[in-house]
Design a protein around this motif. Structure first.
Motif, short mmCIF file in Angstrom:
data_model
loop_
_atom_site.label_atom_id
_atom_site.label_comp_id
_atom_site.label_asym_id
_atom_site.label_seq_id
_atom_site.Cartn_x
_atom_site.Cartn_y
_atom_site.Cartn_z
N GLY A 353 -20.34 -6.47 -2.46
CA GLY A 353 -20.23 -7.87 -2.86
C GLY A 353 -18.83 -8.23 -3.31
O GLY A 353 -18.03 -7.37 -3.71
N ARG A 354 -18.53 -9.50 -3.27
CA ARG A 354 -17.21 -9.98 -3.70
C ARG A 354 -17.07 -9.82 -5.21
O ARG A 354 -18.04 -9.95 -5.95
CB ARG A 354 -17.02 -11.44 -3.31
N GLY A 355 -15.84 -9.54 -5.62
CA GLY A 355 -15.58 -9.34 -7.04
C GLY A 355 -15.41 -7.89 -7.43
O GLY A 355 -15.15 -7.59 -8.59
N VAL A 356 -15.55 -6.96 -6.46
CA VAL A 356 -15.38 -5.55 -6.79
C VAL A 356 -13.96 -5.06 -6.51
O VAL A 356 -13.61 -3.94 -6.87
CB VAL A 356 -16.39 -4.66 -6.03
N VAL A 357 -13.15 -5.92 -5.87
CA VAL A 357 -11.75 -5.57 -5.60
C VAL A 357 -10.88 -6.78 -5.93
O VAL A 357 -11.13 -7.88 -5.45
CB VAL A 357 -11.53 -5.17 -4.12
N ASP A 358 -9.88 -6.57 -6.77
CA ASP A 358 -8.90 -7.62 -7.08
C ASP A 358 -7.61 -7.43 -6.29
O ASP A 358 -7.03 -8.39 -5.80
CB ASP A 358 -8.56 -7.61 -8.57
N TYR A 359 -7.19 -6.16 -6.21
CA TYR A 359 -5.92 -5.85 -5.54
C TYR A 359 -6.08 -4.61 -4.66
O TYR A 359 -6.92 -3.75 -4.92
CB TYR A 359 -4.81 -5.58 -6.55
N VAL A 360 -5.26 -4.54 -3.66
CA VAL A 360 -5.20 -3.38 -2.77
C VAL A 360 -3.78 -2.83 -2.80
O VAL A 360 -2.81 -3.59 -2.73
CB VAL A 360 -5.56 -3.77 -1.31
N ILE A 361 -3.66 -1.52 -2.91
CA ILE A 361 -2.36 -0.87 -2.78
C ILE A 361 -2.26 -0.30 -1.37
O ILE A 361 -3.12 0.48 -0.95
CB ILE A 361 -2.18 0.28 -3.80
N VAL A 362 -1.24 -0.73 -0.64
CA VAL A 362 -1.05 -0.26 0.74
C VAL A 362 0.31 0.42 0.84
O VAL A 362 1.25 0.07 0.13
CB VAL A 362 -1.14 -1.43 1.75
N ASN A 363 0.41 1.37 1.73
CA ASN A 363 1.66 2.10 1.90
C ASN A 363 2.69 1.27 2.64
O ASN A 363 2.38 0.61 3.65
CB ASN A 363 1.40 3.40 2.66
N SER A 364 3.93 1.31 2.15
CA SER A 364 5.02 0.59 2.80
C SER A 364 6.05 1.52 3.44
O SER A 364 6.93 1.07 4.16
CB SER A 364 5.74 -0.30 1.78
N ALA A 365 5.92 2.82 3.16
CA ALA A 365 6.90 3.78 3.67
C ALA A 365 6.60 4.13 5.12
O ALA A 365 5.43 4.32 5.49
CB ALA A 365 6.91 5.04 2.83
N PRO A 366 7.62 4.21 5.97
CA PRO A 366 7.38 4.59 7.37
C PRO A 366 6.94 6.04 7.49
O PRO A 366 7.34 6.89 6.69
CB PRO A 366 8.76 4.38 8.02
N ILE A 367 6.09 6.31 8.46
CA ILE A 367 5.64 7.69 8.70
C ILE A 367 6.60 8.33 9.69
O ILE A 367 6.80 7.80 10.80
CB ILE A 367 4.21 7.70 9.28
N PRO A 368 7.24 9.44 9.34
CA PRO A 368 8.17 10.11 10.26
C PRO A 368 7.51 10.41 11.61
O PRO A 368 6.31 10.72 11.65
CB PRO A 368 8.53 11.40 9.52
N PRO A 369 8.24 10.28 12.69
CA PRO A 369 7.67 10.46 14.04
C PRO A 369 6.95 11.78 14.24
O PRO A 369 5.89 11.82 14.86
CB PRO A 369 8.89 10.36 14.95
N ASP A 370 7.51 12.87 13.68
CA ASP A 370 6.86 14.17 13.88
C ASP A 370 5.52 14.25 13.16
O ASP A 370 4.55 14.81 13.68
CB ASP A 370 7.79 15.30 13.41
N ILE A 371 5.45 13.64 11.96
CA ILE A 371 4.19 13.61 11.23
C ILE A 371 3.18 12.72 11.96
O ILE A 371 2.00 13.05 12.09
CB ILE A 371 4.40 13.10 9.79
N ALA A 372 3.67 11.57 12.45
CA ALA A 372 2.79 10.64 13.17
C ALA A 372 2.20 11.30 14.41
O ALA A 372 1.02 11.11 14.73
CB ALA A 372 3.57 9.38 13.55
#
Length: 441
Positions: A353-372
Motif C-alpha cells: 500500500g501507499r505510504g510505506v516508502v517516502d524516499y528511494v536511494i538509487v546508485n549514481s556511480a557508473p559500473i566499470p565495464p569489466d564488472i558489468a
C-alpha cells in the motif's frame, strides 16, 4: 589531552565529577570545623606571603590566580583518581580493553544517542547494511524474513520445525562486536558427507537456543549477549510460512528458494498460510523508529515476505518515521529481470500500500565495464533510474555513490550508512508526504 576526553559532551561523567568535587569540599569544611580554622589561617597566610614575594606587594588578583590554580590542580587530581578507580574495576571485568577505556565509553555513549533505525529485509543485503549502521547507532533493530526454505536453514526448518535461522544468524554476526574468531565460528560451515555437512555452526547454535529458550525471539535475544550485538535482531513472525509466487502466465511457484529458478515474470507473491501473526517487538520497533529502511536485498524473496505478515504494512503506513527503500544496484535474475527503480518501488506499493516508502536511494556511480560484463553473463544488469516514473509514484529519491570499491555490483556499508544518516537528520522533520522529485544535499 587523553584526560580531557573524559570531559567530552555525552560522556555522563562531568556530573559525577562535580558531585565528587562537592563531596571533597564538604569533607574539607568538616575537617576545618573539627580542627579549628587556625589551620586554614596558616594556609591563607602562606599564600599571602607567596603573593607578596612574587609581586612585591599584596594583590587580590594574584591571590585569585593562585586560588584558581589550586582549584584546577584539585580537579586534575580528582579526575586522575576517578579515572584510575574506574580503570581498576574495568581491568577485572574486561582487561583487554582497559587501555582504551575512555574511547570505549565515549563511543558507547555516542552510539546510544544515535537515531532509532529499524531495518526490514533478509539475505546478504540486509547484513551488509547492518555492518555500517552499527557504526552510527546502537538503536537499531533488524526485522528479518522467516520465509527462507533453502540450504541449512531449510533443512533445520523441516527437521526441527523451527523458523529458518540463516538470515537471522547473518544479521547477528553483522551487528556483533566480537573477536574475529567468534565471527568465524558462527559462520563456519561443516564439510564432508555427514549429516552435519552444509550446516553452519551459527544455525545449529540458534536451533539449540530455540530449543532451550522455547522460541526464536528469545533465542536471538540471548545469543545477542554472547556476540555483544549492537542492537536487536527479531523475526517478523514466529509462525511457519511458505512464500509462493503467482507468475504473469498464471502458474504458481511454491517456496522461496524455487521462485528465482522458475525464470518467469512475477505478478505478486503471497504467504501460505495467508494470515500469520507478527512478532510484537517487530511492530514496536516500527512504531518507535526515527527511520525505517527497506532493503537492500532481493525484492520479492527478502523484503516482501516481511510486508505480508499481518500488521507489518499497517504499522509502516501509520509510522511517523522517514521510510527509505534502498534500491538494488543490479537486477536479480529470475526475480527482477528488466526492472527499473520505479518498478521496484511499485511492486512494494502494490503489496503493502501507499505510504510505506517516502524516499528511494538509487546508485549514481557508473559500473566499470569489466564488472558489468561479469554480471551480464549471469543475466544481471544495472538498475535504470527512471526519474519521471518515480515522480508519478509520489516518492522522493536520492542519487548517491553507494557501491563497493571491490565489487561495484554490491552496496558499500559505510557509504550506505552515511547516506541514510544524512537523510535522517536532514529530512526527518520535513518528510515529503507526497513530495515529488529528486532530493539531493
Amino acid at each position: 589531552m587523553h584526560l580531557l576526553k573524559w570531559l567530552y559532551p555525552g560522556m555522563r561523567f562531568k556530573r559525577w565529577l562535580l558531585l565528587f568535587a562537592a563531596g571533597v569540599m564538604l569533607v574539607s569544611l568538616g575537617v576545618a570545623l573539627i580542627f579549628n580554622y587556625k589551620y586554614l589561617d596558616h594556609i591563607e597566610e602562606a599564600i599571602f606571603r607567596l603573593v607578596y614575594t612574587w609581586r612585591g606587594s599584596y594583590d587580590y588578583t594574584a591571590t585569585a590566580l593562585v586560588g584558581t590554580g589550586i582549584i584546577i590542580l584539585g580537579l586534575i587530581v580528582m579526575l586522575v583518581a576517578t579515572r584510575f578507580t574506574i580503570r581498576s574495576l574495568i581491568m577485572v571485568l574486561v582487561p583487554e580493553n582497559s587501555g582504551r577505556l575512555v574511547d570505549l565509553i565515549y563511543q558507547k555513549r555516542r552510539l546510544e544517542n544515535g537515531p532509532a533505525i529499524t531495518v526490514i529485509g533478509g539475505g546478504h543485503g540486509l547484513s551488509v547494511l547492518l555492518r555500517g549502521i552499527k557504526q552510527a547507532t546502537t538503536n537499531v533493530t533488524a526485522v528479518v524474513t522467516v520465509a527462507d526454505d533453502g540450504g541449512s536453514s531449510g533443512r533445520l526448518r523441516e527437521d526441527l520445525g523451527i523458523i529458518p535461522p540463516g538470515d537471522m544468524r547473518n544479521c547477528l554476526v553483522a551487528l556483533a562486536d566480537t573477536e574475529p574468531l567468534m565471527e568465524k565460528l558462527f559462520q563456519y560451515r561443516f564439510g564432508g558427507t555427514s549429516e552435519l555437512a552444509g550446516h553452519s555452526f551459527g544455525n545449529l547454535f540458534l536451533a539449540a537456543m530455540n530449543e532451550v529458550t522455547g522460541d526464536m525471539e528469545t533465542a536471538l535475544k540471548e545469543s545477542s549477549k554472547v556476540l555483544a550485538v549492537k542492537g536487536r535482531v527479531v523475526p517478523s513472525s514466529n509462525d511457519h510460512v511458505r512464500l509462493d509466487a503467482l507468475m504473469t502466465d498464471g502458474t504458481i511457484v511454491e517456496g522461496e528458494s524455487h521462485i528465482p529458478d522458475a525464470h518467469k515474470t512475477i505478478r505478486r507473491v503471497r504467504l501460505f498460510p495467508q494470515h500469520v501473526k507478527a512478532v510484537q517487538s517487530a511492530i514496536d520497533a516500527i512504531k518507535n523508529a526515527d527511520a525505517i529502511i527497506l532493503g537492500p536485498g532481493s525484492l520479492y524473496t527478502s523484503i516482501m515476505p516481511n510486508l505480508l505478515v499481518d500488521g507489518m504494512a499497517d504499522a509502516l503506513r501509520q509510522s511517523s518515521a522517514i521510510k527509505i527503500y534502498i534500491c538494488n544496484v543490479m537486477t536479480q535474475p529470475g526475480e527482477t529481470d528488466g526492472y527499473t527503480a520505479s518498478m521496484h518501488v511499485k511492486a512494494i506499493l502494490d503489496h503493502a500500500g501507499r505510504g510505506v516508502v517516502d524516499y528511494v536511494i538509487v546508485n549514481s556511480a557508473p559500473i566499470p565495464p569489466d564488472i558489468a560484463r561479469k554480471y551480464r553473463a549471469k543475466g544481471s544488469v544495472p538498475v535504470k533510474v527512471d526519474a519521471d516514473e518515480l515522480h508519478r509514484l509520489g516518492v522522493g529519491f536520492v542519487r548517491a555513490d553507494i557501491v563497493s570499491k571491490t565489487d561495484a555490483g554490491h552496496h558499500d556499508p559505510a557509504k550506505l550508512t552515511r547516506e541514510v544518516v544524512n537523510m535522517i537528520y536532514n529530512l526527518h522533520t520535513s518528510k515529503p508526504r507526497g513530495r515529488h522529485g529528486d532530493y539531493s544535499e
